[in-house]
Design a protein around this motif. Structure first.
Motif, short mmCIF file in Angstrom:
data_model
loop_
_atom_site.label_atom_id
_atom_site.label_comp_id
_atom_site.label_asym_id
_atom_site.label_seq_id
_atom_site.Cartn_x
_atom_site.Cartn_y
_atom_site.Cartn_z
N PHE A 50 0.84 -1.21 0.00
CA PHE A 50 0.00 0.00 0.00
C PHE A 50 0.87 1.26 0.00
O PHE A 50 0.63 2.19 -0.77
CB PHE A 50 -0.94 -0.01 1.21
CG PHE A 50 -1.98 1.06 1.18
CD1 PHE A 50 -3.11 0.91 0.38
CD2 PHE A 50 -1.85 2.21 1.94
CE1 PHE A 50 -4.08 1.90 0.34
CE2 PHE A 50 -2.81 3.21 1.90
CZ PHE A 50 -3.94 3.05 1.10
N VAL A 51 1.91 1.27 0.84
CA VAL A 51 2.82 2.42 0.90
C VAL A 51 3.57 2.57 -0.42
O VAL A 51 3.70 3.67 -0.95
CB VAL A 51 3.79 2.29 2.10
CG1 VAL A 51 4.89 3.33 2.04
CG2 VAL A 51 3.02 2.38 3.41
N LYS A 52 4.05 1.45 -0.99
CA LYS A 52 4.75 1.49 -2.28
C LYS A 52 3.84 2.00 -3.38
O LYS A 52 4.27 2.77 -4.25
CB LYS A 52 5.28 0.11 -2.66
CG LYS A 52 6.53 -0.31 -1.95
CD LYS A 52 6.98 -1.67 -2.45
CE LYS A 52 8.04 -2.25 -1.56
NZ LYS A 52 8.40 -3.63 -1.95
N ALA A 53 2.58 1.57 -3.37
CA ALA A 53 1.63 2.02 -4.39
C ALA A 53 1.43 3.52 -4.31
O ALA A 53 1.43 4.22 -5.34
CB ALA A 53 0.30 1.29 -4.22
N ILE A 98 -5.98 2.45 9.61
CA ILE A 98 -6.29 1.76 10.86
C ILE A 98 -7.05 0.47 10.55
O ILE A 98 -8.17 0.52 10.05
CB ILE A 98 -7.15 2.66 11.77
CG1 ILE A 98 -6.46 4.01 11.97
CG2 ILE A 98 -7.43 1.97 13.10
CD1 ILE A 98 -7.34 5.08 12.55
N PRO A 99 -6.46 -0.69 10.87
CA PRO A 99 -7.18 -1.96 10.66
C PRO A 99 -8.25 -2.15 11.73
O PRO A 99 -8.11 -1.66 12.85
CB PRO A 99 -6.08 -3.01 10.78
CG PRO A 99 -5.03 -2.37 11.61
CD PRO A 99 -5.11 -0.90 11.35
N SER A 106 -1.56 0.19 13.20
CA SER A 106 -1.92 1.18 12.20
C SER A 106 -0.64 1.83 11.69
O SER A 106 0.42 1.71 12.31
CB SER A 106 -2.87 2.21 12.81
OG SER A 106 -2.27 2.82 13.92
N PHE A 107 -0.74 2.52 10.57
CA PHE A 107 0.43 3.17 9.98
C PHE A 107 -0.02 4.41 9.21
O PHE A 107 -1.18 4.55 8.87
CB PHE A 107 1.22 2.21 9.08
CG PHE A 107 0.44 1.64 7.93
CD1 PHE A 107 0.49 2.24 6.68
CD2 PHE A 107 -0.35 0.50 8.09
CE1 PHE A 107 -0.21 1.71 5.60
CE2 PHE A 107 -1.05 -0.03 7.03
CZ PHE A 107 -0.99 0.58 5.78
N THR A 108 0.92 5.32 8.95
CA THR A 108 0.61 6.52 8.20
C THR A 108 1.25 6.45 6.82
O THR A 108 2.25 5.76 6.62
CB THR A 108 1.10 7.79 8.92
OG1 THR A 108 2.51 7.69 9.12
CG2 THR A 108 0.40 7.97 10.25
N VAL A 109 0.64 7.18 5.88
CA VAL A 109 1.14 7.21 4.51
C VAL A 109 1.35 8.67 4.11
O VAL A 109 0.43 9.49 4.21
CB VAL A 109 0.15 6.53 3.54
CG1 VAL A 109 0.69 6.55 2.12
CG2 VAL A 109 -0.16 5.12 3.99
#
Length: 145
Positions: A50-53, A98-99, A106-109
């Motif tokens: 997701f981050v790479k995309a 957020i899952p 969770s992570f930020t983009v």
């Protein structure tokens, strides 16, 4: 003498049943551990992809649209079955992913913008990313597929 042989065999049978039971329980525990490890690996792969995309679309020209769905060349991203949905929250200009299952982080983009509240997990997540200019800044817009 025959009775003693019969009672010895009984203890051997009981011992065999106990050993088989312990092996069975140990095997089930290990299978469960492997499933949990597989789910964590699937989520980490989703996070990375997701981050790479988003980074990939950010580096493209304005107006570039990339679709991740079963009907496109970019397939949807897989998630563990326990994660029923992915929610999005904007904090300080960054989108926090957020899952629904709290056992996953969770992570930020960076550079991601969205008006979506969440995406449902239907064995995978389908979405659209678009490179756009917002307030003089290049951003990646996340939309539902």
């Amino acid at each position: 003498m025959q009775k003693r042989g019969v009672s010895d065999q009984l203890f051997i049978y009981i011992f065999i049943v106990v050993v088989i039971g312990l092996v069975f329980l140990f095997g089930l525990k290990q299978i469960n551990n492997v499933r949990e490890l597989n789910d964590k690996a699937t989520y980490l792969e989703f996070k990375s992809d997701f981050v790479k995309a988003a980074e990939n679309v950010y580096s493209k020209n304005k107006g570039t649209v990339v679709t991740y769905s079963s009907k496109s060349s970019n397939k949807p991203l897989a998630l563990p079955k326990r994660v029923k949905r992915i929610s999005f929250e904007t904090i300080n200009g960054k989108v926090k992913v957020i899952p629904s299952d709290n056992s996953y982080e969770s992570f930020t983009v960076e550079h991601l913008r969205t008006n979506l509240l969440s995406l449902e997990n239907k064995n995978s997540i389908s979405f659209v990313l678009e490179n756009d200019i917002s307030e003089g800044e290049t951003v990646v817009l996340l939309k539902d597929a």
